[in-house]
Design a protein around this motif. Structure first.
Motif, short mmCIF file in Angstrom:
data_model
loop_
_atom_site.label_atom_id
_atom_site.label_comp_id
_atom_site.label_asym_id
_atom_site.label_seq_id
_atom_site.Cartn_x
_atom_site.Cartn_y
_atom_site.Cartn_z
N GLU A 134 -4.73 -4.13 -3.97
CA GLU A 134 -6.19 -4.03 -3.77
C GLU A 134 -6.85 -5.40 -3.59
N ARG A 140 -3.13 -4.59 -8.24
CA ARG A 140 -2.48 -3.28 -8.38
C ARG A 140 -2.28 -2.73 -6.98
N GLU A 179 2.79 4.75 -5.22
CA GLU A 179 3.17 4.99 -6.62
C GLU A 179 4.65 4.75 -6.82
N GLU A 236 -4.28 2.25 -3.46
CA GLU A 236 -4.29 3.67 -3.83
C GLU A 236 -3.41 4.48 -2.89
#
Length: 199
Positions: free
Chosen positions: A13, A69, A75, A72
């Motif tokens: 991000e 991180r 994962e 979005e």
């Protein structure tokens, strides 16, 4: 038996909160990387996630600001290593080489942000370490590259208005020219995933 590892570099991000992200060549970088990740998992390849940090700087890459991180939609599985680096390449400040040795990896597939910076630098170092490297340009992203004399606080408008600024397309092409046949093999997303890119 030789093994392949997909290295996902700095798809975080931190980049998306910077003004120059508006001019990124692949705003869908997370989706592009996700295609590679799914294909790698299906083949049983190792997936290693790398995040860039600049502790104490107060900027987008300072962990205290919460942007270090994954973008979005990405994962890691519990079995997939997530490592953090403070250098441009993914080796110098991490245990990446140790991880690759433990898993018997001899080939790396490189993806991430930015094409000519952390992705290219990691590719060159990996090649010097003796790995076979595949560079998936389509699964890397970058932004317009200003001339080195441009002030650090120049706005995106100023950068884009400067005729010396290199477009992401030119930066990407130069990276491919520098890497191909010397440090890496350039491959497409289709070649590695077997699925056409949605048009």
């Amino acid at each position: 038996m030789s093994r392949t590892a997909l290295i996902v570099i700095d798809v975080q991000e931190s980049f998306r909160i910077r003004p120059n992200w508006q001019a990124v060549n692949h705003p869908d970088i997370a989706e592009r990387v996700d295609r590679l990740v799914r294909a790698a998992r299906d083949k049983g390849d190792l997936v290693i996630w790398v995040l860039h940090t600049e502790p104490g700087t107060g900027g987008a890459f300072d962990p205290v600001n919460g942007q270090v991180r994954l973008i979005e939609g990405l994962e890691p599985l519990p079995s997939e290593p997530v490592i953090t680096k403070t250098s441009h390449n993914a080796f110098t400040t991490t245990n990446l080489q140790q991880l690759l040795t433990q898993h018997g990896v001899t080939e790396l597939v490189i993806s991430g942000i930015r094409t000519e910076q952390c992705c290219e630098t990691t590719t060159r170092v990996a090649s010097d370490f003796g790995y076979d490297v595949v560079f998936v340009t389509e699964a890397t992203a970058t932004t317009p590259l200003p001339h080195w004399t441009m002030p650090a606080d120049a706005t995106l408008e100023e950068i884009l208005a400067d005729p010396r600024t290199l477009s992401p397309e030119v930066v990407t092409e130069r990276t491919e020219y520098a890497l191909a046949g010397r440090f890496a093999t350039i491959r497409t997303l289709d070649e590695l995933t077997g699925v056409p890119v949605p048009s």
